[in-house]
Design a protein around this motif. Structure first.
Motif, PDB file in Angstrom:
ATOM      1  N   LYS A 167       1.740   3.743  -4.754  1.00 18.25           N
ATOM      2  CA  LYS A 167       1.203   3.831  -3.389  1.00 18.25           C
ATOM      3  C   LYS A 167      -0.317   3.684  -3.394  1.00 18.25           C
ATOM      4  O   LYS A 167      -0.902   3.017  -2.543  1.00 18.25           O
ATOM      5  N   ARG A 168      -0.959   4.320  -4.386  1.00 11.77           N
ATOM      6  CA  ARG A 168      -2.418   4.286  -4.445  1.00 11.77           C
ATOM      7  C   ARG A 168      -2.927   2.957  -4.979  1.00 11.77           C
ATOM      8  O   ARG A 168      -3.916   2.421  -4.493  1.00 11.77           O
ATOM      9  N   GLU A 169      -2.263   2.403  -5.995  1.00 15.68           N
ATOM     10  CA  GLU A 169      -2.659   1.135  -6.595  1.00 15.68           C
ATOM     11  C   GLU A 169      -1.423   0.250  -6.733  1.00 15.68           C
ATOM     12  O   GLU A 169      -0.787   0.230  -7.788  1.00 15.68           O
ATOM     13  N   PRO A 170      -1.060  -0.486  -5.696  1.00 18.00           N
ATOM     14  CA  PRO A 170       0.157  -1.304  -5.762  1.00 18.00           C
ATOM     15  C   PRO A 170       0.116  -2.350  -6.877  1.00 18.00           C
ATOM     16  O   PRO A 170       1.156  -2.724  -7.407  1.00 18.00           O
ATOM     17  N   PHE A 177      -1.200 -14.507   3.442  1.00 21.80           N
ATOM     18  CA  PHE A 177      -1.764 -14.847   4.754  1.00 21.80           C
ATOM     19  C   PHE A 177      -0.929 -14.250   5.883  1.00 21.80           C
ATOM     20  O   PHE A 177      -1.457 -13.582   6.787  1.00 21.80           O
ATOM     21  N   PHE A 178       0.394 -14.475   5.843  1.00 21.12           N
ATOM     22  CA  PHE A 178       1.239 -13.967   6.924  1.00 21.12           C
ATOM     23  C   PHE A 178       1.269 -12.440   6.937  1.00 21.12           C
ATOM     24  O   PHE A 178       1.173 -11.817   8.003  1.00 21.12           O
ATOM     25  N   SER A 179       1.400 -11.829   5.766  1.00 20.43           N
ATOM     26  CA  SER A 179       1.432 -10.362   5.711  1.00 20.43           C
ATOM     27  C   SER A 179       0.105  -9.775   6.163  1.00 20.43           C
ATOM     28  O   SER A 179       0.064  -8.779   6.903  1.00 20.43           O
ATOM     29  N   GLY A 180      -0.992 -10.393   5.736  1.00 22.80           N
ATOM     30  CA  GLY A 180      -2.311  -9.903   6.122  1.00 22.80           C
ATOM     31  C   GLY A 180      -2.564 -10.032   7.606  1.00 22.80           C
ATOM     32  O   GLY A 180      -3.232  -9.175   8.219  1.00 22.80           O
ATOM     33  N   GLY A 229       0.692  -3.587   3.373  1.00 21.65           N
ATOM     34  CA  GLY A 229      -0.450  -3.412   2.477  1.00 21.65           C
ATOM     35  C   GLY A 229      -0.077  -3.626   1.028  1.00 21.65           C
ATOM     36  O   GLY A 229      -0.828  -4.251   0.261  1.00 21.65           O
ATOM     37  N   VAL A 230       1.088  -3.133   0.631  1.00 20.62           N
ATOM     38  CA  VAL A 230       1.562  -3.347  -0.747  1.00 20.62           C
ATOM     39  C   VAL A 230       1.809  -4.829  -0.994  1.00 20.62           C
ATOM     40  O   VAL A 230       1.435  -5.371  -2.049  1.00 20.62           O
ATOM     41  N   VAL A 231       2.440  -5.508  -0.055  1.00 20.50           N
ATOM     42  CA  VAL A 231       2.735  -6.943  -0.221  1.00 20.50           C
ATOM     43  C   VAL A 231       1.448  -7.746  -0.372  1.00 20.50           C
ATOM     44  O   VAL A 231       1.337  -8.625  -1.239  1.00 20.50           O
TER      45      VAL A 231
END
Length: 808
Positions: free
Chosen positions: A326-329, A387-390, A420-422
């Motif tokens: 969670k902290r560093e994916p 790009f899409f996830s962001g 955020g992970v993706v």
């Protein structure tokens, strides 16, 4: 298999069953007639020396006991918290699937309050009823309680045992707990050797050597390293769809050790003696059948315990890695040295802190090498997914900033977290478009630290096959976690269907490669680093070894292990055959150095190499290695030296030989020694001298040598650099003997200097002033400056010290 039949057993020196008569205490035997608090006639020296080593590496009694205490608490927490989550939480209320209203009368209206966390937690009575009504939960809790009590008893025994070790440090070795972190292991080892002369801890030998102590601490690990070296263990599997796969986990390794060394039905009758029946070739078939039966029972036991072990593995992985992910994916995309890699790359007689320090120094070079391989197709996919996830993530964050009530929408926080992970994971697969990689040079840097690599990697550093084989040694952390989770399922099948079929080979291995040493017991013969018995003619031991192909260690492990142990333990006196090999290697180094540029010139260019590698703050040992590795590149590229003179192109082997020859020359007493080895860049700096140089220069005799270790400990990193130079040089010479048609040093073939080729006389005229006017017109040929930037972090990496104190 004919070699197994014709191979003659090694002659054993002396037959003894124990280090002391039976009936003695297991650890320390106090002699009341002797000096007070004396340690004399210790029965189990393996156990004793191992605990002394662990006591030093784990920073003393308080740290060790606190760690064991928290391990007990951690196990108790995992079991208790998991039971609580499964039986004492009302998830319908927690997820708002069931309405719970707390109402207060306010006039004629009802005021609704928020649901609290305590509303979702059942009362202790209901929780107890749920647990008592589930038979599986009760069974698992009983099993966990039994294991926890076993661990508690073991911790209590360790407290008593390590308290004795603490007293031994204080009273026998004269090392207080406050000062322990300031002592290296070599210093502690030196005091043990001195104490043997006074206390006679081992009654079979008047004096102990460094190798005796290593043999006792690493007795079983040397066997394991040798079995991996001879490809005896079934850890490389060929699967239909996946191809060649290396599978070695902590659970599988534990089973190997249980079967071979210390479990019921193992090959050793105690901690230091192989059972006599395994030393005779007459009943090898019967013993192989017996071992096959033991392996089958171990496999069935693993199969029976598979569900319980699997549940524990899943729970432990969940509690250990969820917060980190969670902290560093991107942490799952980081790499680590695999368990197989640690055994494949480990020298004979190499302690844990020495191995960890060496692999730690090679971490950044090998990371940069692995990152140099990218998939164009996957890069395109990763860019678009990012790009899409962001885009969606940006909109959700903007809405949340505008109105925080957006967070109350169901699953909105989950969506933000997943997106955020993706984004983080996909961007880790997008390479830096400004980087230009040089795989061959990176692989040379890796070899300088790991000391081993297959012959076919040479010249093929840019191929995906080499990268895949390196990935077996340096795996993703995600792969490591997945393998550990699958280990309870896969381990039984490896034991039953693969290891059992190697029973005869294993019996022959332990018979043929076990020797008995007075005062030590049975050890793996490879651990003696005997060039005559286990040397390889293609690794500078031609004419010195009598070993057959079956007896030879693979990949030059005998020769490299001997050099490593000699450098790490400068007070050790090698046997005659080993001394002859070391002398032969020194002569070879001096011969090759005669036709190479002087070390003074190579090391004087360290600032130039550091600047080209973007490493102005590199430490002296790192700059030394960078000078040797980069010198062939720069000389072939036509760059002038600090004195504005051209240097004849040279190979990596000749550059390493030149520096090593200067190290050897610097051992001769001379007041101007520093000028022989050190360039003007490091005037009068003794740091370029090896451990052996400083020790032999300062003292004579074993006692003086032990006292001088404190000074040489400050130069431990330079000893590692010296071993790195030996590894590079020995691999280059091995390549020359194995493939004489190939030119040693890949840079001459891949980096032509067109200007010098067109004017053969330019080298001889380069020292004249007229030739200096055309320096600005020289081109670098096929070599690019961007390739040198990839070594920025390699040379800039701080020395990796493991263990406690200075250099451990």
């Amino acid at each position: 298999m004919a070699d197994f039949e014709t191979y003659q057993e090694y002659q054993r020196i002396e037959d003894f069953e124990e280090d002391s008569p039976p009936g003695e205490e297991d650890l320390l035997v106090h002699v009341p007639e002797g000096l007070k608090d004396s340690w004399h006639h210790i029965k189990n020296l393996d156990h004793f020396f191992t605990r002394i080593y662990h006591f030093h590496q784990k920073n003393g009694f308080a740290c060790m006991m606190l760690s064991e205490f928290f391990e007990l608490v951690q196990f108790l927490f995992v079991v208790t918290f998991t039971t609580f989550l499964f039986n004492c939480v009302e998830y319908d209320i927690l997820f708002a699937n069931k309405a719970v209203n707390h109402t207060t009368q306010s006039g004629s209206s009802l005021e609704r309050n928020k649901v609290t966390l305590t509303d979702a937690i059942l009362s202790s009575q209901k929780c107890t009823e749920r647990i008592q009504g589930n038979g599986w939960i009760i069974f698992l809790l009983i099993m966990a309680a039994i294991f926890w009590i076993y661990r508690l008893v073991k911790v209590f025994c360790n407290i008593l045992s390590y308290w004795e070790i603490r007293q031994f440090y204080i009273k026998a070795l004269k090392i207080t707990m406050d000062e322990l972190c300031n002592y290296t292991w070599q210093e502690v080892q030196g005091r043990l050797i001195s104490l043997q002369r006074e206390q006679q801890m081992c009654i079979h030998k008047k004096e102990l050597t460094e190798l005796d102590i290593y043999h006792r601490i690493l007795r079983f690990k040397n066997y394991t390293v040798a079995m991996v070296n001879k490809s005896l263990l079934p850890i490389q599997l060929h699967l239909p769809l996946l191809g060649n796969v290396v599978f070695l986990t902590q659970g599988l390794k534990y089973n190997f050790e249980l079967i071979f060394f210390w479990g019921p039905g193992s090959l050793f009758q105690n901690k230091w003696n192989l059972h006599p029946k395994y030393k005779r070739a007459s009943n090898r078939l019967e013993l192989a059948t017996q071992l096959s039966r033991v392996i089958l029972l171990a496999g069935l036991a693993n199969l029976l315990l598979c569900p319980f072990i699997l549940v524990w593995q899943v729970l432990y992985a969940f509690f250990s890695y969820t917060e980190t992910i969670k902290r560093e994916p991107g942490s799952l995309g980081a790499r680590r040295w695999s368990l197989y890699g640690r055994l494949y790359l480990r020298h004979f007689n190499e302690l844990d802190h020495e191995l960890h320090g060496r692999l730690g120094r090679g971490y950044k070079p090998v990371s940069k090498y692995m990152n140099s391989f990218t998939s164009p197709l996957f890069t395109v996919i990763a860019k678009n997914v990012a790009f899409f996830s962001g885009s969606v993530l940006a909109v959700l964050i903007a809405l949340t900033v505008y109105d925080e009530d957006v967070l109350t929408v169901q699953h909105i926080l989950t969506a933000i977290t997943i997106l955020g992970v993706v984004v983080t994971v996909t961007r880790s697969f997008i390479p830096d478009e400004h980087m230009v990689w040089c795989p061959e040079q990176l692989l040379q840097c890796v070899l300088a630290h790991i000391h081993y690599m297959p012959d076919h990697w040479k010249g093929n550093a840019n191929k995906s096959e080499t990268r895949d084989e390196m990935a077996q040694l340096f795996q993703y952390k995600a792969v490591f976690i997945l393998e550990e989770l699958l280990s309870p399922i896969v381990t039984p099948f490896i034991l039953i269907f693969f290891l059992r079929h190697k029973s005869l080979e294993i019996i022959d291995f332990f018979r043929n490669f076990t020797v008995e040493v007075v005062g030590v017991g049975d050890i793996c013969s490879f651990a003696q680093m005997d060039i005559r018995k286990h040397g390889n003619p293609q690794w500078l031991s031609e004419g010195q070894t009598e070993a057959s192909v079956y007896q030879q260690a693979e990949n030059g492990k005998t020769e490299l292990s001997l050099m490593h142990f000699t450098i790490k333990n400068p007070c050790w006196q090698p046997p005659q055959e080993s001394s002859f090999f070391i002398s032969h290697l020194k002569e070879k180094v001096h011969h090759d150095a005669a036709g190479a540029p002087p070390a003074q010139h190579i090391l004087s260019e360290a600032p130039l190499f550091s600047s080209l590698l973007s490493n102005e703050s590199g430490t002296a040992p790192d700059n030394l290695l960078a000078s040797v590795i980069a010198h062939p590149v720069l000389t072939a590229s036509g760059l002038p030296g600090r004195d504005r003179r051209f240097v004849q192109p040279s190979t990596t082997a000749s550059a390493a030989a030149s520096v090593l020859a200067s190290l050897s020359t610097s051992q001769q007493p001379s007041r101007t020694r520093s000028h022989i080895l050190l360039p003007s860049t490091y005037p009068e700096n003794p740091m370029y001298r090896s451990d052996r140089t400083v020790i032999e220069e300062s003292m004579s005799g074993n006692d003086s040598c032990i006292r001088s270790i404190n000074r040489s400990a400050l130069l431990s990193e330079f000893a590692s650099a010296e071993m790195s130079l030996h590894a590079i040089y020995m691999h280059e010479v091995h390549q020359q003997s194995s493939h004489p048609q190939q030119v040693s040093g890949q840079w001459q073939a891949s980096v032509p200097l067109r200007d010098l080729q067109s004017n053969p006389g330019s080298l001889s005229q380069s020292s004249q002033p007229e030739s200096l006017s055309g320096l600005s017109q020289l081109r670098l040929g096929g070599w690019t400056e961007e390739a040198e930037e990839e070594e920025e972090e390699i040379v800039n990496e701080p020395p990796a010290l493991s263990g406690s104190g200075v250099g451990s």
